[in-house]
Design an enzyme around this catalytic site. Sequence first.
Site, PDB file in Angstrom:
ATOM      1  N   HIS A   1     -42.811  -3.904  15.714  1.00 38.84           N
ATOM      2  CA  HIS A   1     -43.565  -2.650  15.653  1.00 38.84           C
ATOM      3  C   HIS A   1     -43.185  -1.775  16.845  1.00 38.84           C
ATOM      4  CE1 HIS A   1     -46.888   0.124  15.050  1.00 38.84           C
ATOM      5  NE2 HIS A   1     -47.139   0.027  16.356  1.00 38.84           N
TER       6      HIS A   1
ATOM      7  N   GLY B   1      -7.535   2.294   2.241  1.00 35.14           N
ATOM      8  CA  GLY B   1      -7.903   2.741   0.892  1.00 35.14           C
ATOM      9  C   GLY B   1      -8.737   4.002   0.863  1.00 35.14           C
TER      10      GLY B   1
ATOM     11  N   GLU C   1       0.860  -1.195   0.000  1.00 41.37           N
ATOM     12  CA  GLU C   1       0.000   0.000   0.000  1.00 41.37           C
ATOM     13  C   GLU C   1       0.887   1.233   0.000  1.00 41.37           C
ATOM     14  OE1 GLU C   1      -3.462   0.942  -0.177  1.00 41.37           O
ATOM     15  OE2 GLU C   1      -2.334   2.807  -0.336  1.00 41.37           O
TER      16      GLU C   1
HETATM   17  P1  FAD Z   1      -9.658   1.607  -2.807  1.00 37.63           P
HETATM   18  O1  FAD Z   1     -10.422   1.785  -1.567  1.00 37.63           O
HETATM   19  O2  FAD Z   1      -9.584   2.734  -3.766  1.00 37.63           O
HETATM   20  O3  FAD Z   1      -8.199   1.178  -2.354  1.00 37.63           O
HETATM   21  C1  FAD Z   1      -7.177   0.965  -3.260  1.00 37.63           C
HETATM   22  C2  FAD Z   1      -5.863   1.243  -2.559  1.00 37.63           C
HETATM   23  O4  FAD Z   1      -4.816   0.813  -3.430  1.00 37.63           O
HETATM   24  C3  FAD Z   1      -5.592   2.717  -2.288  1.00 37.63           C
HETATM   25  O5  FAD Z   1      -5.329   2.914  -0.922  1.00 37.63           O
HETATM   26  C4  FAD Z   1      -4.371   3.057  -3.131  1.00 37.63           C
HETATM   27  O6  FAD Z   1      -3.468   3.935  -2.470  1.00 37.63           O
HETATM   28  C5  FAD Z   1      -3.729   1.700  -3.294  1.00 37.63           C
HETATM   29  N1  FAD Z   1      -2.929   1.580  -4.505  1.00 37.63           N
HETATM   30  C6  FAD Z   1      -3.255   1.949  -5.775  1.00 37.63           C
HETATM   31  N2  FAD Z   1      -2.270   1.621  -6.623  1.00 37.63           N
HETATM   32  C7  FAD Z   1      -1.299   1.029  -5.882  1.00 37.63           C
HETATM   33  C8  FAD Z   1      -0.044   0.458  -6.186  1.00 37.63           C
HETATM   34  N3  FAD Z   1       0.405   0.405  -7.442  1.00 37.63           N
HETATM   35  N4  FAD Z   1       0.685  -0.046  -5.165  1.00 37.63           N
HETATM   36  C9  FAD Z   1       0.236  -0.013  -3.887  1.00 37.63           C
HETATM   37  N5  FAD Z   1      -0.941   0.498  -3.546  1.00 37.63           N
HETATM   38  C10 FAD Z   1      -1.706   1.006  -4.535  1.00 37.63           C
HETATM   39  N6  FAD Z   1     -18.695   3.051  -1.037  1.00 37.63           N
HETATM   40  C11 FAD Z   1     -19.637   2.513  -0.241  1.00 37.63           C
HETATM   41  O7  FAD Z   1     -19.928   1.321  -0.356  1.00 37.63           O
HETATM   42  N7  FAD Z   1     -20.279   3.266   0.708  1.00 37.63           N
HETATM   43  C12 FAD Z   1     -20.015   4.570   0.869  1.00 37.63           C
HETATM   44  O8  FAD Z   1     -20.618   5.211   1.734  1.00 37.63           O
HETATM   45  C13 FAD Z   1     -19.042   5.169   0.033  1.00 37.63           C
HETATM   46  N8  FAD Z   1     -18.745   6.467   0.162  1.00 37.63           N
HETATM   47  C14 FAD Z   1     -17.772   7.019  -0.625  1.00 37.63           C
HETATM   48  C15 FAD Z   1     -17.511   8.378  -0.486  1.00 37.63           C
HETATM   49  C16 FAD Z   1     -16.549   8.976  -1.268  1.00 37.63           C
HETATM   50  C17 FAD Z   1     -16.259  10.451  -1.102  1.00 37.63           C
HETATM   51  C18 FAD Z   1     -15.813   8.187  -2.205  1.00 37.63           C
HETATM   52  C19 FAD Z   1     -14.727   8.814  -3.040  1.00 37.63           C
HETATM   53  C20 FAD Z   1     -16.077   6.839  -2.354  1.00 37.63           C
HETATM   54  C21 FAD Z   1     -17.071   6.246  -1.572  1.00 37.63           C
HETATM   55  N9  FAD Z   1     -17.412   4.902  -1.704  1.00 37.63           N
HETATM   56  C22 FAD Z   1     -18.387   4.358  -0.924  1.00 37.63           C
HETATM   57  C23 FAD Z   1     -16.719   4.027  -2.673  1.00 37.63           C
HETATM   58  C24 FAD Z   1     -15.650   3.182  -1.958  1.00 37.63           C
HETATM   59  O9  FAD Z   1     -14.750   4.032  -1.304  1.00 37.63           O
HETATM   60  C25 FAD Z   1     -14.928   2.306  -2.958  1.00 37.63           C
HETATM   61  O10 FAD Z   1     -15.855   1.539  -3.687  1.00 37.63           O
HETATM   62  C26 FAD Z   1     -13.966   1.362  -2.247  1.00 37.63           C
HETATM   63  O11 FAD Z   1     -13.026   2.070  -1.490  1.00 37.63           O
HETATM   64  C27 FAD Z   1     -13.251   0.477  -3.261  1.00 37.63           C
HETATM   65  O12 FAD Z   1     -12.348  -0.366  -2.602  1.00 37.63           O
HETATM   66  P2  FAD Z   1     -11.049  -0.924  -3.323  1.00 37.63           P
HETATM   67  O13 FAD Z   1     -10.367  -1.763  -2.310  1.00 37.63           O
HETATM   68  O14 FAD Z   1     -11.385  -1.509  -4.618  1.00 37.63           O
HETATM   69  O15 FAD Z   1     -10.168   0.367  -3.661  1.00 37.63           O
END
Ligand code: FAD
Length: 465
Positions: free
Chosen positions: A444, A42, A35
């Site tokens: 309820h 994330g 990470e």
């Molecule tokens: P991410 O959470 O994006 O995590 C990916 C991680 O990989 C990141 O930390 C990044 O730094 C890391 N990374 C990327 N490339 C590399 C690399 N080459 N090497 C090492 N690390 C790397 N979803 C919900 O279900 N409910 C909600 O209420 C909600 N609210 C949200 C509010 C906002 C403002 C936003 C922007 C999104 C929201 N989401 C919500 C969506 C949710 O955040 C994402 O769907 C979710 O985080 C996706 O998870 P992921 O593990 O696929 O990716």
Amino acid sequence: MAEYDYDVLIIGAGPGGYVAAIRAAQLGLKTACAEGRETLGGTCLNVGCIPSKALLHASEFYDAAANGTMAKMGIKVKPELDLATMQGQRIDAVKGLTGGIEFLFKKNKVDWLKGYASFKDAHTVEVAGKTVTAKNVVIATGSSVTPLPGVEIDNAKGVVVDSTGALELTSVPKKMIVIGGGVIGLELGSVWRRLGAEVTVVEFLDQLLPGMDGDVRKEAAKIFKKQGMTLKLSTKVTGVSVKGKKATVTVEPSAGGTAETLEADVVLVSIGRRPNVDGLGLEAIGLERNQRGQIETDHEFRTKIDGVWAVGDVIPGPMLAHKAEDEGIAVAENIAGLTGIVNHDVIPGVVYTMPEFAGVGLTEEAAKERGEIKVGKFPMLANSRAKTNHEPDGFVKVIADAGTDKVLGVWCIASVAGTMIAQAAQAMEFGATSEDIAYTCHAHPTHSEAIKEAAMAVTGKPIHI
Ligand code: FAD
Ligand code: NAD
């Protein structure tokens, strides 16, 4: 000596990656997670789900005091905003939860490789100058904001911002323009509207919240307008210029026509998110992406490259934390030789405004395309608990197959719709009919009784309307 350093190496510690790492370790696999961020969790924990909900929750209390809801219940207060404290509790929430993942990694013996990872070959990855090998590599790199061509986002300046910038504002803008009437625009637009900003939402399509049921989208427009947001639907932004601390946004009808300009102190760009693949070195392993830039997988989350898997926002499907988490569990189980499954037909979606908007399964429009359906609807105004709590907005809609009565979709607008939708998802996972829900005893007085009544309405027999 082992052939590889690790059985599993996960790239990205968001809900997809960190959950996959913990489950893989629980299953006895030697696991590492790379990470690049300073903290684990994330987008979701750092700049997404959690900080947005911290501000939504706090601003809801402020709004209830300011807009007369509390006064209706005999509590007369004039709220005073201490934004620094409100932002402080957001930061604390993020710190607590991201630290919690670090603790879980230690507890489960997952090695956190600090840095951004890049493929050298399908089993070799470079992280912060070090080469690491693994039998299986899971890509869980998530997504980031889709930029709007010609519009420069500068979160530090705080005038044209993305969701991360909109979470971190240090003062309440007088006028805020939100580009995109999707989930982020409406949640963060609501936060700043509640705290005193005049919010205008500019949406390209003719309704808000694409992907949700048509009735829900229409009702959303009514509710947000009633709350004081200005909605410019069927309108596109063609440019944003910034002078000092002010922005001028040029908009025109989506179908073309006369342009007009709008002034704002803050412009939020929230037109969607795109997969993170830059710098990942996919070319080194010959892994191609689809037209939307996503990595394609099969149902077991295998990519076309042997030993390389992918989950979460970087693959097709709704960009939701719980979808990523479930895929994280499934991919780890598949790697361990078990059977990891995600039912992508039953993934709830929730917009955490007041009221909340939630749905699972098919929209009425999509269900009709597949065949004959029956629909039952019940207004929250007729639900005793919602009415008593001064929460009259919303309804529940149950969509069932006309022949088999199997539930195809459930949609709720209610103060606690996000909590209510869980029972609908579970019922659908178990293959429930509308009759099954209608004959399930609901406590309820609860908002959830509206789901029972909407299910009863499928056969035309609700009690309270
Ligand atoms: P991410 O959470 O994006 O995590 C990916 C991680 O990989 C990141 O930390 C990044 O730094 C890391 N990374 C990327 N490339 C590399 C690399 N080459 N090497 C090492 N690390 C790397 N979803 C919900 O279900 N409910 C909600 O209420 C909600 N609210 C949200 C509010 C906002 C403002 C936003 C922007 C999104 C929201 N989401 C919500 C969506 C949710 O955040 C994402 O769907 C979710 O985080 C996706 O998870 P992921 O593990 O696929 O990716
Ligand atoms: P979105 O896809 O929900 O909404 C983007 C909106 O912008 C759409 O309505 C689209 O028609 C509109 N749009 C696109 N281009 C435009 C333009 N040029 N001018 C005006 N409007 C335009 O995207 P989002 O709100 O940025 O959210 C991104 C992702 O994050 C979503 O996939 C969502 O699932 C996830 N998210 C989820 C939650 C939640 O679950 N509560 C909260 C926040 C974010």
